[in-house]
Design an enzyme around this catalytic site. Structure first.
Site, PDB file in Angstrom:
ATOM      1  N   ASP A   1      -5.002   2.279  -3.864  1.00  0.00           N
ATOM      2  CA  ASP A   1      -3.695   2.103  -3.923  1.00  0.00           C
ATOM      3  C   ASP A   1      -2.924   0.783  -3.407  1.00  0.00           C
ATOM      4  O   ASP A   1      -1.833   0.882  -3.038  1.00  0.00           O
ATOM      5  CB  ASP A   1      -3.161   3.382  -2.843  1.00  0.00           C
ATOM      6  CG  ASP A   1      -3.515   2.969  -1.426  1.00  0.00           C
ATOM      7  OD1 ASP A   1      -4.748   2.083  -1.299  1.00  0.00           O
ATOM      8  OD2 ASP A   1      -2.967   3.448  -0.509  1.00  0.00           O
TER       9      ASP A   1
ATOM     10  N   ASP B   1       0.751  -1.276  -0.125  1.00  0.00           N
ATOM     11  CA  ASP B   1       0.153   0.007  -0.031  1.00  0.00           C
ATOM     12  C   ASP B   1       0.763   1.168  -0.058  1.00  0.00           C
ATOM     13  O   ASP B   1       2.075   1.445   0.605  1.00  0.00           O
ATOM     14  CB  ASP B   1      -0.737  -0.155   1.171  1.00  0.00           C
ATOM     15  CG  ASP B   1      -2.292  -0.591   1.125  1.00  0.00           C
ATOM     16  OD1 ASP B   1      -2.569  -1.131  -0.010  1.00  0.00           O
ATOM     17  OD2 ASP B   1      -2.924  -0.863   2.004  1.00  0.00           O
ATOM     18  N   LEU B   2       0.481   2.186  -0.679  1.00  0.00           N
ATOM     19  CA  LEU B   2       1.205   3.589  -0.510  1.00  0.00           C
ATOM     20  C   LEU B   2       0.887   4.131   0.444  1.00  0.00           C
ATOM     21  O   LEU B   2      -0.421   4.519   0.607  1.00  0.00           O
ATOM     22  CB  LEU B   2       0.954   4.456  -1.969  1.00  0.00           C
ATOM     23  CG  LEU B   2       1.197   3.678  -3.370  1.00  0.00           C
ATOM     24  CD1 LEU B   2       1.161   4.772  -4.380  1.00  0.00           C
ATOM     25  CD2 LEU B   2       2.541   3.276  -3.383  1.00  0.00           C
TER      26      LEU B   2
END
Length: 423
Positions: free
Chosen positions: A306, A263-264
């Site tokens: 994301d 995940d960003l």
């Protein structure tokens, strides 16, 4: 085994008269050209083969092989086929089931032997066997049709025998894809003619071949892979079909499959501060950075807003963690220029991410368990401060059987996690 034996016999039975200097030159030119073609197109060929699944895998190797049939004896065509598939083994397809590639090589050899027999029966005994009149044109077209039919029939038969669950319609595949093979055979005739009269034009035709490959086969790959428009990565639907295929391949090869979920960390902050277009640009840059750090044959997909996933066939835990750390460091140092809501631009210094890693079959025996293990590890990474890598561990024996009995089935199958790498 039967097909391979017949192919070997056709090699021994083929005409083996002395090879002329011009035929050796033609062999060298076609060997170099076919190798360059495979190298330039290898980026999409492995994914196209995986997408084919229980349908024939269409490629353009046939154009070099059929050009060779018109320019040289069968005793030189066969080494060209072997060279082409050997190079593909190492550079295009990577770890794959050996007998399938041996079978594919054998079908090409048998198709070439049948096509050569048609050329001889039609009176085209000496190279170059090019159409110079109506009759010779019919003979060359009949040889091309024979090559296509023999190869296609053998491949369909193999699919039906090796995959009993496949229907006849699935084995036949999309018949329109066979137009690609016909185009390749036709272009092979053109390359043979040019090689005979104007050999220095062959490199120019290479550009045409690569353009044909991209225009005909890349769209097919993109449709099969479901390329995500915002990132250029594979979509979640294709990724979901690729995972079980790779797990099955790993079972056959007695190998492993690594999985990274990431995940960003600042994605929501970027969206809230600069707008969704900026978030899309950051996501696209992150995807490009990840693809730059993985190996040829690895699959990078966008599986959520994301959330990205990386499938690593044949990777052990140490290699998975090494790749994850390379990606993490690259994302931390990534500089991205993004648009802002006021019409300007700004620069993001770093797009860090949290990682969850899992390896099949060490921590999971099914696709669902593998994804759950990586997801749990990712959640642990985010809760532990973000911008770090957590690897899933197999379940340890319970100290308290009573507590173990109270677990849900999902909890029972979920492995433990171990925070292995931090920035």
């Amino acid at each position: 085994m039967t097909i391979t034996t017949l192919a070997v016999r056709s090699t021994a039975a083929g005409p083996n008269s002395g090879v002329t200097h011009s035929e050796w030159v033609a062999f060298a030119v076609l060997a170099v050209a076919s190798t360059l073609h495979l190298e330039c197109a290898r980026g999409i060929e492995r994914r196209r083969e995986m997408a084919a699944n229980t349908s024939p895998h269409t490629n353009l190797k046939c154009l070099w092989i059929f050009a060779a049939l018109l320019l040289m004896p069968l005793s030189l065509v066969i080494p060209l086929v072997v060279l082409s598939y050997t190079y593909s083994w190492f550079r295009v397809y990577g770890r794959t089931v050996a007998h399938r590639k041996v079978f594919s090589t054998a079908t090409y050899i048998l198709a070439s032997a049948a096509s050569a027999a048609v050329l001889r029966a039609g009176g085209l005994l000496e190279a170059p066997r090019l159409p110079t009149g109506f009759w010779s044109l019919l003979v060359v077209l009949a040889a091309a049709a024979t090559w296509w039919l023999v190869n296609y029939a053998l491949v369909i038969g193999a699919i039906l025998l090796s995959s009993p669950e496949a229907t006849a319609r699935e084995a036949l595949g999309d018949l329109s894809n066979q137009l690609v093979v016909c185009a390749g055979l036709g272009l092979g005739i053109a390359i043979a003619a040019v090689q005979t009269s104007y050999p220095w034009v062959v490199p120019v035709l290479m550009v045409t071949v690569l353009a044909l490959h991209r225009d005909l086969l890349l769209p097919q790959y993109q449709r099969a892979a479901g390329i995500d428009n915002k990132t250029g990565l594979a979509t979640s639907s294709y990724w979901a079909s690729a995972v079980p295929a790779e797990l099955a391949r790993a079972d056959t090869l007695r190998s492993t499959v690594g999985l990274l979920m990431l995940d960003l960390d600042k994605f929501k902050e970027i969206n809230d501060t600069y707008g969704h277009p900026a978030g899309d640009e950051a996501l696209r840059a992150a995807g490009e950075a990840i693809r730059a750090e993985v190996r040829n044959g690895d699959l990078v997909a966008r599986v959520g807003g994301d959330e990205l996933a990386v499938l690593l066939p044949g990777a052990f835990e140490s290699e998975v963690l090494e790749i994850a750390e390379r990606i993490r460091e690259r994302l931390v140092g990534l500089t991205v220029a993004v648009s802002t809501t006021d019409g300007g631009t700004t620069t993001l210094d770093g797009v860090p991410a949290s990682f969850g890693a899992a390896v099949y079959p060490e921590v999971a025996s099914t696709m669902d368990q593998l994804i759950l293990a990586a997801d749990d590890a990712l959640l642990t990474a985010k809760r532990s401060g973000r911008n770090q890598i957590v690897v899933a561990r197999p379940n340890q024996p319970a100290d308290h059987p009573a507590l173990e009995a109270d677990k849900t089935p999902e909890q029972e199958s979920a492995p433990e996690t171990d925070q292995r790498l931090t920035p």
